[in-house]
Scaffold this active site. Sequence first.
Site, PDB file in Angstrom:
ATOM      1  N   HIS A  90     -10.530  -2.244  11.521  1.00 17.54           N
ATOM      2  CA  HIS A  90      -9.429  -3.107  11.038  1.00 17.54           C
ATOM      3  C   HIS A  90      -9.206  -4.216  12.068  1.00 17.54           C
ATOM      4  CE1 HIS A  90      -4.966  -3.199   9.469  1.00 17.54           C
ATOM      5  NE2 HIS A  90      -5.708  -4.122   8.896  1.00 17.54           N
ATOM      6  N   SER A 131      -1.312  -3.364  10.383  1.00 17.35           N
ATOM      7  CA  SER A 131      -0.948  -4.265   9.292  1.00 17.35           C
ATOM      8  C   SER A 131       0.316  -5.057   9.643  1.00 17.35           C
ATOM      9  CB  SER A 131      -0.691  -3.459   8.025  1.00 17.35           C
ATOM     10  OG  SER A 131      -1.850  -2.742   7.679  1.00 17.35           O
ATOM     11  N   ARG A 172       2.087 -12.143  -0.553  1.00 17.65           N
ATOM     12  CA  ARG A 172       0.792 -12.529   0.012  1.00 17.65           C
ATOM     13  C   ARG A 172       0.174 -13.730  -0.681  1.00 17.65           C
ATOM     14  NH1 ARG A 172      -1.642  -8.815   4.140  1.00 17.65           N
ATOM     15  NH2 ARG A 172       0.012  -7.301   4.384  1.00 17.65           N
ATOM     16  N   LYS A 197      -9.522  -2.421   1.717  1.00 19.23           N
ATOM     17  CA  LYS A 197      -9.285  -1.268   2.582  1.00 19.23           C
ATOM     18  C   LYS A 197     -10.051  -0.035   2.090  1.00 19.23           C
ATOM     19  CE  LYS A 197      -6.845  -3.352   5.590  1.00 19.23           C
ATOM     20  NZ  LYS A 197      -5.805  -4.243   5.338  1.00 19.23           N
ATOM     21  N   CYS A 240       0.820  -7.240  11.921  1.00 25.68           N
ATOM     22  CA  CYS A 240       1.089  -7.361  13.355  1.00 25.68           C
ATOM     23  C   CYS A 240       0.347  -8.541  13.978  1.00 25.68           C
ATOM     24  CB  CYS A 240       0.745  -6.075  14.076  1.00 25.68           C
ATOM     25  SG  CYS A 240       1.884  -4.728  13.693  1.00 25.68           S
ATOM     26  N   ASP A 279      -9.280  -9.661   9.059  1.00 25.93           N
ATOM     27  CA  ASP A 279      -8.772  -8.316   8.754  1.00 25.93           C
ATOM     28  C   ASP A 279      -9.770  -7.184   9.007  1.00 25.93           C
ATOM     29  OD1 ASP A 279      -6.398  -6.928   7.741  1.00 25.93           O
ATOM     30  OD2 ASP A 279      -7.618  -6.375   6.022  1.00 25.93           O
ATOM     31  N   ARG A 332       0.840  -1.192   0.000  1.00 26.83           N
ATOM     32  CA  ARG A 332       0.000   0.000   0.000  1.00 26.83           C
ATOM     33  C   ARG A 332       0.878   1.246   0.000  1.00 26.83           C
ATOM     34  NH1 ARG A 332      -1.820   0.861   4.358  1.00 26.83           N
ATOM     35  NH2 ARG A 332      -1.156  -0.959   5.532  1.00 26.83           N
ATOM     36  N   TYR A 374      -1.224  -3.505  -7.107  1.00 28.55           N
ATOM     37  CA  TYR A 374      -0.998  -4.273  -5.884  1.00 28.55           C
ATOM     38  C   TYR A 374      -2.166  -4.268  -4.901  1.00 28.55           C
ATOM     39  CZ  TYR A 374       0.675  -6.327  -1.728  1.00 28.55           C
ATOM     40  OH  TYR A 374       0.758  -7.163  -0.661  1.00 28.55           O
TER      41      TYR A 374
HETATM   42  P1  GTP Z   1      -2.273  -7.620   7.508  1.00 26.66           P
HETATM   43  O1  GTP Z   1      -2.775  -8.666   6.583  1.00 26.66           O
HETATM   44  O2  GTP Z   1      -1.214  -6.766   6.892  1.00 26.66           O
HETATM   45  O3  GTP Z   1      -3.356  -6.782   8.090  1.00 26.66           O
HETATM   46  O4  GTP Z   1      -1.444  -8.369   8.683  1.00 26.66           O
HETATM   47  P2  GTP Z   1      -1.926  -9.205   9.956  1.00 26.66           P
HETATM   48  O5  GTP Z   1      -2.225  -8.294  11.084  1.00 26.66           O
HETATM   49  O6  GTP Z   1      -2.964 -10.179   9.576  1.00 26.66           O
HETATM   50  O7  GTP Z   1      -0.566  -9.971  10.370  1.00 26.66           O
HETATM   51  P3  GTP Z   1      -0.172 -11.518  10.205  1.00 26.66           P
HETATM   52  O8  GTP Z   1      -0.986 -12.415  11.077  1.00 26.66           O
HETATM   53  O9  GTP Z   1      -0.119 -11.849   8.770  1.00 26.66           O
HETATM   54  O10 GTP Z   1       1.307 -11.491  10.796  1.00 26.66           O
HETATM   55  C1  GTP Z   1       2.286 -10.624  10.282  1.00 26.66           C
HETATM   56  C2  GTP Z   1       3.658 -11.022  10.760  1.00 26.66           C
HETATM   57  O11 GTP Z   1       3.710 -11.055  12.178  1.00 26.66           O
HETATM   58  C3  GTP Z   1       4.075 -12.407  10.275  1.00 26.66           C
HETATM   59  O12 GTP Z   1       5.426 -12.374   9.866  1.00 26.66           O
HETATM   60  C4  GTP Z   1       3.914 -13.263  11.496  1.00 26.66           C
HETATM   61  O13 GTP Z   1       4.799 -14.364  11.481  1.00 26.66           O
HETATM   62  C5  GTP Z   1       4.199 -12.303  12.644  1.00 26.66           C
HETATM   63  N1  GTP Z   1       3.447 -12.687  13.866  1.00 26.66           N
HETATM   64  C6  GTP Z   1       2.141 -12.976  13.959  1.00 26.66           C
HETATM   65  N2  GTP Z   1       1.784 -13.328  15.218  1.00 26.66           N
HETATM   66  C7  GTP Z   1       2.911 -13.253  15.948  1.00 26.66           C
HETATM   67  C8  GTP Z   1       3.204 -13.481  17.337  1.00 26.66           C
HETATM   68  O14 GTP Z   1       2.355 -13.843  18.151  1.00 26.66           O
HETATM   69  N3  GTP Z   1       4.495 -13.267  17.732  1.00 26.66           N
HETATM   70  C9  GTP Z   1       5.465 -12.878  16.854  1.00 26.66           C
HETATM   71  N4  GTP Z   1       6.705 -12.695  17.320  1.00 26.66           N
HETATM   72  N5  GTP Z   1       5.230 -12.655  15.535  1.00 26.66           N
HETATM   73  C10 GTP Z   1       3.968 -12.829  15.093  1.00 26.66           C
HETATM   74  C1  SPV Z   2      -2.962  -4.429   5.395  1.00 28.26           C
HETATM   75  O1  SPV Z   2      -1.983  -3.814   4.968  1.00 28.26           O
HETATM   76  O2  SPV Z   2      -3.489  -4.149   6.504  1.00 28.26           O
HETATM   77  C2  SPV Z   2      -3.505  -5.558   4.626  1.00 28.26           C
HETATM   78  C3  SPV Z   2      -2.982  -5.783   3.279  1.00 28.26           C
HETATM   79  O3  SPV Z   2      -4.387  -6.243   5.092  1.00 28.26           O
HETATM   80  S1  SPV Z   2      -3.696  -4.740   2.096  1.00 28.26           S
HETATM   81  O4  SPV Z   2      -4.860  -5.401   1.538  1.00 28.26           O
HETATM   82  O5  SPV Z   2      -2.688  -4.541   1.046  1.00 28.26           O
HETATM   83  O6  SPV Z   2      -4.091  -3.507   2.709  1.00 28.26           O
HETATM   84 MN    MN Z   3      -4.882  -5.593   7.233  1.00 24.74          MN
END
Ligand code: GTP
Ligand code: SPV
Ligand code: MN
Length: 585
Positions: free
Chosen positions: A224, A247, A367, A204, A249, A275, A67, A195
């Site tokens: 979110h 994002s 992704r 979003k 996290c 999400d 983004r 993208y």
């Molecule tokens: P978006 O799709 O961007 O909104 O991201 P999201 O909030 O769904 O994050 P996602 O679950 O994909 O995790 C993002 C990154 O954080 C990955 O590299 C995970 O491995 C890492 N991660 C997720 N949960 C944990 C956790 O409990 N501890 C740690 N250390 N890393 C984590």
């Molecule tokens: C985020 O960045 O919080 C996502 C991926 O979930 S995107 O759809 O690119 O915004």
């Molecule tokens: Mn997201």
Amino acid sequence: MNKHVEVWVNETAKLTKPDRIVYIDGSDAEKERLTKEALATKEITELDQKRYPDCYYHRTAINDVARVEHLTFICTMNKQDAGPTNNWMSPPDAYAKLSAIFDGSMKGRTMYVIPYLMGPANSAFSKVGVELTDSIYVVLNMRIMTRMGKIALDVLGDSAAFVKGLHSKADLNEDRRFICHFPEDNTIWSVGSGYGGNVLLGKKCFSLRIASFLGRNEGWMAEHMLILGLKDKKTGEKQYIAAAFPSACGKTNLAMLVPPAALADRYEVTTVGDDIAWMRIDDNGQLRAINPEYGFFGVAPGTNSKSNPNAVKTIKKETIFTNVVHTADNGVWWEGSDDAAPANGTDWKGNPWTPASKEKGANPNSRFTALAKNCPCIDPDWESPKGVPISAIIFGGRRAKTAPLVYESFNWQHGVFVGATMASETTAAAAGQVGVMRNDPMAMKPFCGYNVNDYFAHWLAMGKKMKNPPKIFNVNWFRQDENGAFMWPGYGENLRVLAWIAARTAGKATASETAIGNLPDASAIDTTGLSIPADMVKKLLSIDKSVWETEIASIRKFFGEIDDGRLPKELKDELEKLAARIQKI
Ligand code: GTP
Ligand code: SPV
Ligand code: MN
């Protein structure tokens, strides 16, 4: 075809000048036809169909992998309505500027008309969007991420109530890339990108930026947030919890959590969404939520059978992989995948890649796009038209030092303050520097489609309308020790924290009142079967006075920056109360 859609399609075609227009119906035959076409033009690559049934690979332009917040605008007539956290352009300026880029941008291309529904059919929560795009990759992704085609037109009927989304890749030049939102017109214009979050306009752009604006006007919330179900198999009690993390996290990971072996007999976690949550108050004053999406657009790196086994199973079929490594044996790979690194492959930039290569093979924001219904832990009620009842809301982010593993806010107003003052390190999900601490209220900094101060006021007002507002918690999986190592194992082990939250929500767990909120005693976090140094949980739950003094100064600065006269007094009061409590430690 709905006549309002038709008129708008014809008007738009005059501007973008596509060679042909294709109306999308969402059928299987159409999917087959589009897939063949995308394969022929090499926009997607068919992966080894034995190992990856109905899975495809796509690479975006090298300058177009995340983004772009600096190119994202909220275009309201009055600048203050976009607020201090958004980029703003006046609607006439934005339409004029982008029209020049859209002019003829689809020459030689097809313009696809994608009607889509956010939310389940027959739900009062759900809303219709139509996206016009010259990207077949967008169509194939929207088919996974939304309920696309006839189903949406059936809901729309003769109505003009749909979000108009216009997207063109144009020439993918960053100097001509803009993601503009016109909340007052129910309109999104996105140009110059191919993208994910920039171009899958149902996600979003609509479901957060436009929807948050609609939600404020119509009395609901677009957030979110992941939504998960947590069942205590011993008592049979089930709660639904919504959690907002910025994002990359950990939302997808938490939403699909597999309980650690020692607690697997007791707890079960199911996924409603990973999400986005749309939330409304029902006739009994209960907050209920739906996941408006139909699929997951999840971060690939780090996804493996240990960190997220349910995601691994979800992406076994009918999945599009974007910007990961394409292996020599026609599979996919990323850093932190189950498989050993391939001896030979092609990286996200399209260059030859081997394990000896200096650069990462997969883009950190690579992704997968996969269907929610293919997720083994999908909740039986994930498509319930009336939504699921939310009993707890969790905020969290990447905080190396400040925030303890978990704490509970004192009440709704204090909880809104906790969400409003969230800060987290930036990640690869957005273009720009990674690892920079920034304020990200409710994980909505990049997604709130109106003045963030009005957004806080809306949160406060919504709480007053609920009979039993959900309890609000804060978590931090990312606290680090002196050497920069994560102190908490995270992933499945996060269940231990969820279990305390659920018990607390059910009135079954004790807590100690501290300066920042109610904290569990270390013994209240069940560590059965977890090998962790004896005093680690205690450390994770500790509050450092000087660190919090710095935090208060930084909240004060943030409030100073955003207060345009509309920052609710309640939040300023909460800050002073927090400062006074910290003073007394
Ligand atoms: P978006 O799709 O961007 O909104 O991201 P999201 O909030 O769904 O994050 P996602 O679950 O994909 O995790 C993002 C990154 O954080 C990955 O590299 C995970 O491995 C890492 N991660 C997720 N949960 C944990 C956790 O409990 N501890 C740690 N250390 N890393 C984590
Ligand atoms: C985020 O960045 O919080 C996502 C991926 O979930 S995107 O759809 O690119 O915004
Ligand atoms: Mn997201």
